[in-house]
Each structure stands twice: as C-alpha cells, then as structure tokens.
Design an enzyme around this catalytic site. Structure first.
Site, mmCIF file in Angstrom:
data_model
loop_
_atom_site.group_PDB
_atom_site.id
_atom_site.type_symbol
_atom_site.label_atom_id
_atom_site.label_comp_id
_atom_site.label_asym_id
_atom_site.label_seq_id
_atom_site.Cartn_x
_atom_site.Cartn_y
_atom_site.Cartn_z
ATOM 1 N N ARG A 132 65.884 -34.310 46.299
ATOM 2 C CA ARG A 132 65.566 -32.893 46.853
ATOM 3 C C ARG A 132 64.122 -33.092 47.357
ATOM 4 N NH1 ARG A 132 64.812 -28.151 42.749
ATOM 5 N NH2 ARG A 132 62.498 -28.668 42.417
ATOM 6 N N ARG A 191 57.599 -32.707 33.955
ATOM 7 C CA ARG A 191 58.153 -31.408 33.856
ATOM 8 C C ARG A 191 59.199 -31.516 32.968
ATOM 9 N NH1 ARG A 191 59.259 -30.834 39.779
ATOM 10 N NH2 ARG A 191 60.432 -29.111 39.438
ATOM 11 N N LYS A 203 69.290 -24.263 38.547
ATOM 12 C CA LYS A 203 69.159 -22.959 38.089
ATOM 13 C C LYS A 203 68.969 -21.935 39.214
ATOM 14 C CE LYS A 203 64.661 -23.560 35.847
ATOM 15 N NZ LYS A 203 63.916 -23.215 37.135
ATOM 16 N N ARG A 209 58.820 -30.866 48.496
ATOM 17 C CA ARG A 209 58.118 -29.987 47.430
ATOM 18 C C ARG A 209 57.103 -30.844 46.802
ATOM 19 N NH1 ARG A 209 61.134 -25.976 43.179
ATOM 20 N NH2 ARG A 209 59.847 -26.968 41.711
#
Ligand code: AMP
Length: 195
Positions: free
Chosen positions: A125, A142, A11, A131
């Site tokens: 990722r 999540r 997104k 991250r």
C-alpha cells in the site's frame, strides 16, 4: 457497530462496504485525522506529531473529536466506528457518550490477519498511496501497539458477549460476505423503527 482490526486488515475498506449495506454512516478516526493534517488545522498539526511515528494520538484529543463527531445528526440512525476505540480508556469514554445519548453497541467486529501478511500488505500500500506512516519500522510499531493496547479493547467487548471475529484474509468481496453472514444482517435502526 464498531470495526476493529490491526493496521492493514482492510478495516477501512470493509467499513465503507458494510456501512453501505447497513445504511449507516461510517466514521473513521484515521480519516478524520488525515483530513485535518491535510487541511493544516490545529487538530491536524497536533495529530501529525503522533501519526507520522505510528503512535496513538492522545486519548484526550481523540475522545473530544469523537464526541463532537457523534453529536452530528447523521449518526441518529446508527453508525459504524472504524478505528475507535483503540485503548481501554477510549472504551470507557465511548461507553459514557453512548449512555448519555441512550444508545448502545449492537456488535463489535474484529477483523483478524497474521502479522507478516499485514506487513507485506502495508508495504504494498505504501508504494501506491505514499502514506507517511507506511514505512516498515512504523508499520511494526503500529502492529505492536495493536497487540499491546487494542487487543485489551477487543477482550472487553468479548466479555460483554458482543464480539464477532472474522478472518480478514481473502478477496474484498469474500470478506464482506463473511462479515455480513457473521453479523446476521441486522436491520438498520432507522428501518426497524420506521423512521
Ligand atoms: P488508521 O487509518 O485507523 O490506521 O489511523 C491512522 C492513525 O491515526 C493511527 O496510527 C493513529 O496515529 C491515529 N488514530 C486513529 N484512530 C485513533 C484512535 N482511536 N486513537 C488514537 N490514535 C488514533
């Protein structure tokens, strides 16, 4: 416009591309939180406690931040919110902000993707960006929160008849084309009103 999708659905990437094409500013609550964490601001220090575990930052904190962001001038010609609202309480809050400003949502875009595909994308990722909320346990948490809380948000907009769903699996350009086709290339408000 809003863009809603599970973590890893692309997104953020799509929000940037769509906002470029529509000529409206993209606002990502996740990016604003990350910038505050990096800058060690009071907001960042508070948000970090939740973000590292994959939890939502409390509505009161998030809502206040969004209200302040939406009071800036660059949103006058329209905006694309990425990652907000994620709870039904946030939907109510956004409704109130928009009603106050005499604005309304034109379209809510939901990007869809299968959970296992999302987990493998996010683990990929994690290797690239490091991250801190991209570990498998946090990723699954999540995703659970998305199903438990954000799908109710999607349902609210579906009831209002402004929801468009697009398959988020595929090449970045293909997904953008699908989105632009699905939302019917609306004319930016600034162009439509001649401003
Ligand atoms: P994102 O980059 O959109 O995945 O957001 C990263 C993290 O920021 C989330 O896991 C939450 O901890 C926090 N966050 C972003 N947007 C919101 C929101 N609307 N409500 C609560 N927490 C949020």
């Amino acid at each position: 416009m809003l863009i809603i999708g599970p973590p890893g659905s692309g997104k953020g990437t799509q929000a940037e591309r769509i906002s470029d094409r529509l000529g409206v500013v993209a606002i990502s609550t996740g990016d604003i939180f990350r910038a505050n964490v990096k800058g060690e601001t009071p907001l960042g220090i508070e948000a970090r406690k939740y973000m590292d575990n994959g939890d939502f930052v409390p509505d009161a904190v998030t809502n206040k931040m969004v209200r302040s962001r939406l009071s800036e001038e660059d949103v006058d010609g329209g905006f694309l919110l990425d990652g907000y609202p994620r709870t039904t309480a946030q939907v109510d809050y956004l409704d109130a902000i928009l009603a106050n400003g005499g604005q309304q949502l034109d379209v809510v875009l939901q990007l869809t993707a299968d959970d296992e595909e999302l987990v493998s994308r996010l683990l990929g990722r994690a290797k690239e960006t490091g991250r801190s909320d991209d570990t498998e346990a946090v990723i699954r948490h999540r995703l659970d929160l998305y199903h438990q809380q954000t799908e109710a948000v999607v349902a609210r907009y579906a009831e209002r008849g402004i929801l468009t769903r697009v398959d988020g699996i595929g090449g970045i350009g293909d997904v953008t084309d699908r989105v632009m086709g699905a939302i019917g290339n609306p004319v930016p408000a600034s162009v439509a009103s001649g401003r």
